[in-house]
Design an enzyme around this catalytic site. Structure first.
Site, mmCIF file in Angstrom:
data_model
loop_
_atom_site.group_PDB
_atom_site.id
_atom_site.type_symbol
_atom_site.label_atom_id
_atom_site.label_comp_id
_atom_site.label_asym_id
_atom_site.label_seq_id
_atom_site.Cartn_x
_atom_site.Cartn_y
_atom_site.Cartn_z
ATOM 1 N N ASP A 10 0.874 -1.176 0.000
ATOM 2 C CA ASP A 10 0.000 0.000 0.000
ATOM 3 C C ASP A 10 0.905 1.217 0.000
ATOM 4 O OD1 ASP A 10 -2.162 1.714 0.180
ATOM 5 O OD2 ASP A 10 -2.463 1.431 2.326
ATOM 6 N N SER A 11 0.326 2.365 -0.297
ATOM 7 C CA SER A 11 1.096 3.609 -0.247
ATOM 8 C C SER A 11 1.461 3.981 1.185
ATOM 9 C CB SER A 11 0.313 4.743 -0.894
ATOM 10 O OG SER A 11 -0.917 4.934 -0.223
ATOM 11 N N CYS A 73 -4.373 -1.290 -1.835
ATOM 12 C CA CYS A 73 -4.506 0.148 -2.046
ATOM 13 C C CYS A 73 -5.490 0.347 -3.185
ATOM 14 C CB CYS A 73 -3.143 0.740 -2.398
ATOM 15 S SG CYS A 73 -3.167 2.465 -2.964
ATOM 16 N N GLU A 152 -6.221 9.085 10.721
ATOM 17 C CA GLU A 152 -4.841 8.959 11.194
ATOM 18 C C GLU A 152 -4.609 9.766 12.464
ATOM 19 O OE1 GLU A 152 -2.079 9.686 8.037
ATOM 20 O OE2 GLU A 152 -2.580 7.786 7.031
ATOM 21 N N CYS A 184 -11.677 2.900 0.389
ATOM 22 C CA CYS A 184 -10.341 3.263 0.859
ATOM 23 C C CYS A 184 -10.055 2.374 2.057
ATOM 24 C CB CYS A 184 -10.283 4.738 1.251
ATOM 25 S SG CYS A 184 -8.737 5.233 2.066
ATOM 26 N N HIS A 186 -8.395 2.841 4.649
ATOM 27 C CA HIS A 186 -8.481 3.501 5.958
ATOM 28 C C HIS A 186 -9.889 3.414 6.540
ATOM 29 C CE1 HIS A 186 -4.605 5.363 5.100
ATOM 30 N NE2 HIS A 186 -4.637 6.041 6.229
#
Length: 265
Positions: A10-11, A73, A152, A184, A186
């Site tokens: 993933d990035s 990702c 985050e 996504c 996240h």
């Protein structure tokens, strides 16, 4: 090859939600994870640059003799998956198709909302995949760039996060969506808040859980499931290491990540 590790990239560290979901389903599998944290985010990069980064990430994993590469990702899946599948001999899977499959598994799904990074929405990968497979589907896709930094920051149930969710989701809800795709990696951390936020009857589909189920299905089909007993190992590699990334890794995995190695691609 059965006991070779699975490779994820993933990035950043968001793809660890996919790793966590795979660990729940396939606890015996060894895993190698690469987070390209030195070049995060991919979503603001050009498609050509994203493909270049994805190939570099994949070669890193193949050097560690993984039996499968999972592109954890959404942006990299949208822009690079076909070229990765064409170039490399190991199975390469992404997070988009399993999410699309999960949406379409419900025949009642007619109005689908999608939230993701700008890069993923701009690629139209989810929109095209859904529209090609079910005619008449009404799709509302909205970039939600503020959600990643809020997640985050661990502001999962913060008033600011709820205000941002209202801004992104109220127009979709006004249009009567019956399904919300979290496109996504996240976003699964927001599921508890979203369940309280969304009206009853709106189904949530997240890319982490659906990708993990595809990993299990593909490993079974290819006879590549690990035949070892006990808990598999996790090797975690990041291209930039900071206290923030270590803390994020712990939260995204829902357990201690153990030793994290910094690597140069």
């Amino acid at each position: 090859m059965r006991n070779a590790p699975l490779g994820f990239f993933d990035s950043g560290v968001g793809g660890l939600t996919v790793v966590n979901a795979v660990q729940q389903l396939l606890p015996a599998e060894d895993i190698v994870y690469l987070g390209d944290t030195a070049r995060v985010p991919y979503g603001s990069k050009s498609p050509e640059t994203i493909r270049q980064f994805a190939h570099e990430d994949t070669r890193f994993l193949l050097d560690r003799e993984v039996k499968m590469v999972i592109v954890a990702c959404n942006t990299a899946t949208a822009h690079a998956l076909p070229s990765l599948q064409e170039r490399y001999q190991v199975p390469v899977i992404g997070v988009i198709e399993p999410g699309v499959d999960a949406v379409l598994a419900d025949p009642a799904a007619q109005r689908v909302g999608i939230i993701a990074t700008r890069g993923t929405i701009r690629s139209h990968a989810y929109q095209h995949a859904l529209a090609l497979r079910r005619t008449g589907l009404i799709i509302h896709a909205t970039p939600a760039p503020l959600l990643v930094p809020l997640i985050e920051e661990n502001w999962l149930d913060h008033p600011a996060t709820r205000a941002v969710l209202h801004t992104y989701l109220d127009p979709m809800l006004d249009r009567g969506i019956d399904t919300l795709m979290l496109a996504c990696t996240h976003y699964p951390l927001l599921i508890p808040v979203l369940r309280d936020f969304l009206p009853e009857g709106v189904r949530i589909v997240d890319s982490a859980t659906t990708c993990a189920e595809l990993v299990r299905s593909e490993l079974t089909k290819l006879d590549l499931l690990s035949d070892t007993t006990g808990k598999g190992s996790l090797q975690l590699h990041l291209t930039d290491l900071s206290d923030q990334f270590e803390d994020l890794a712990r939260r995204f995995l829902a357990h201690s990540p153990g030793r994290i190695q910094r690597v140069v691609l």
